[in-house]
Write a protein that holds these residues in place. Sequence first.
Motif, PDB file in Angstrom:
ATOM      1  N   UNK A 135       0.630  -1.318  -0.104  1.00 52.50           N
ATOM      2  CA  UNK A 135       0.192   0.018   0.103  1.00 52.50           C
ATOM      3  C   UNK A 135       0.792   1.288   0.170  1.00 52.50           C
ATOM      4  N   UNK A 136       0.336   2.287  -0.538  1.00 50.30           N
ATOM      5  CA  UNK A 136       0.994   3.648  -0.665  1.00 50.30           C
ATOM      6  C   UNK A 136       2.366   3.785  -1.027  1.00 50.30           C
ATOM      7  N   UNK A 137       2.835   2.769  -1.742  1.00 48.58           N
ATOM      8  CA  UNK A 137       4.501   2.408  -2.127  1.00 48.58           C
ATOM      9  C   UNK A 137       4.729   3.573  -2.864  1.00 48.58           C
ATOM     10  N   UNK A 138       4.024   4.245  -3.811  1.00 45.07           N
ATOM     11  CA  UNK A 138       4.300   5.301  -4.867  1.00 45.07           C
ATOM     12  C   UNK A 138       4.453   6.444  -3.815  1.00 45.07           C
ATOM     13  N   UNK A 139       3.668   6.847  -2.754  1.00 48.23           N
ATOM     14  CA  UNK A 139       3.676   8.093  -2.029  1.00 48.23           C
ATOM     15  C   UNK A 139       4.972   7.947  -1.343  1.00 48.23           C
ATOM     16  N   UNK A 140       5.372   7.040  -0.740  1.00 49.30           N
ATOM     17  CA  UNK A 140       6.875   6.521  -0.096  1.00 49.30           C
ATOM     18  C   UNK A 140       8.141   6.990  -0.875  1.00 49.30           C
ATOM     19  N   UNK A 141       7.850   6.400  -2.267  1.00 55.92           N
ATOM     20  CA  UNK A 141       8.843   6.532  -3.104  1.00 55.92           C
ATOM     21  C   UNK A 141       9.393   8.036  -3.201  1.00 55.92           C
ATOM     22  N   UNK A 142       8.198   8.934  -3.360  1.00 53.09           N
ATOM     23  CA  UNK A 142       8.306  10.328  -3.537  1.00 53.09           C
ATOM     24  C   UNK A 142       8.825  11.025  -2.433  1.00 53.09           C
TER      25      UNK A 142
END
Length: 454
Positions: free
Chosen positions: A447-454
């Motif tokens: 979950x929310x992997x893309x947010x963490x990446x940013x």
Amino acid sequence: MNKKFETIILAAGKGTRMNSKTPKVLHKVGGKPMLQHVIDAAKRSGSSREVVIVGEGAELVTQSITGVEFVLQKEQLGTAHAVLCAKENFVASDGNVLILCGDTPLLTTTLLKNFTAAHEDSDCAATVLTAYMPDPTGYGRVVRKENGDFKEIVEHKDASADEREICEVNAGCYCFDVQKLFGALDKVTNNNAQGEYYLPEVLTILKSAGEKICVFKADYAEETLGINSRVQLSAADKSMRMRKERELMESGVTIEDPNSTYIDVEVEIGQDTIIKPNTFLEGNTKIGSDCVIGPNVRFENMIVGNNVKAQFSYCHDATIDNDVTLGPYVHVRPGTRISDRVKVGNFVEIKNSNIGKGSKLPHLQYVGDADVGENVNLGCGVVTCNYDGKNKYRTKIGDNAFIGCNTNLVAPVTVESGAYIAAGSTITKDVPKDNLAIARSRQTNIPNWNDKRK
Ligand code: UD1
Ligand code: CA
């Protein structure tokens, strides 16, 4: 009615003008060696025995041709010498002998039947087949007396300017009283432009001995074409194919564009089959009725049933049963049998496999060394992994099995009937009847992997 006769076929010559490593008489016309055409025409017109004179490339010729006797002419000293080599083989013969050249593949059964019958009905010691050639270059010319009787044959290289104007040529095909032929053959000399023993000289010798010589002129000169060069070979090939296509059309086959269709002489096609342009039907291919073959199909030694539709595909040494749909872009390789109602679609390769009735291989499969049951569905991208780098193994798939997209079947492996395989599986173990096999790692969603990446 024709009486039986024996036949001698001359096939020992070098064929220098072909510029080839292959003996001239083995070059193909309509997919069949020229010599085989001549042998088949002789057999069909009533010949009881065929003796073939071989020399140049004798080993290759005797390997390629069956059902005849061979006599070796060690040195090619000319056509008369070639016949003389067979003298021993005819000591016990009586009646007539037909002499043919192995390089005249367009001779028809009708012509040979009429020719031998005309000789039979005459009181001539020999009959020579002639034809009218608008361009007689290279042929022996038939010189007649003022009353039209036969005088002699003069070879092109020995002919005077006047004789070269003659358009009636020797077709290289003769009927002889067999004992009179061999009685006179020793008397032939080689006192001519090529230093060869010419067979036509035997006609002059018999004539001087008081025998009658008959001339039989062919109605269609094309049937007597002698092939000495590759240019003539391609002309003969074209005529032979046109003849074959005409026969097929008359028997109820539609050929949409005869000019872009290439059908070998031994091919059989059933009624109401349609052959579309750019199609090649080769070797011993047999096709049933009501099929649509082409455009752009090449079938080589294929046995095909009825109501098969094939387009843009290459298939060889395999069997396709009835109501099968094939293509576009299918490669069917040797040892394959495709049963009734199978559908083989885009970009599929099948090798050494059996595909059961009603099964579907609609897109992008490789099926090698497999036995596929009935009503099996192979999803897009299914691959049989049949080769481990050293050995090949079989894959077995039972009736009604469903193989999901992108499955690898690592052979040897068996998927029993009614089994399902989940898409993307790599199957290395047998799958029992009616089981579902899933052989791929589970999906994890973070979950929310893309947010963490940013
Ligand atoms: C021959 C005829 C010519 C005729 C023409 C028809 C002679 C001398 N000339 O000429 O009158 O118009 O055929 O096509 O016969 N062969 C042998 N052994 C030999 C020489 C030839 O077996 O020593 C065979 C060849 O393989 C060939 C056939 O005899 O199948 C004819 O020989 P080829 O050299 O083609 O004769 P042409 O010059 O065409
Ligand atoms: Ca010739």
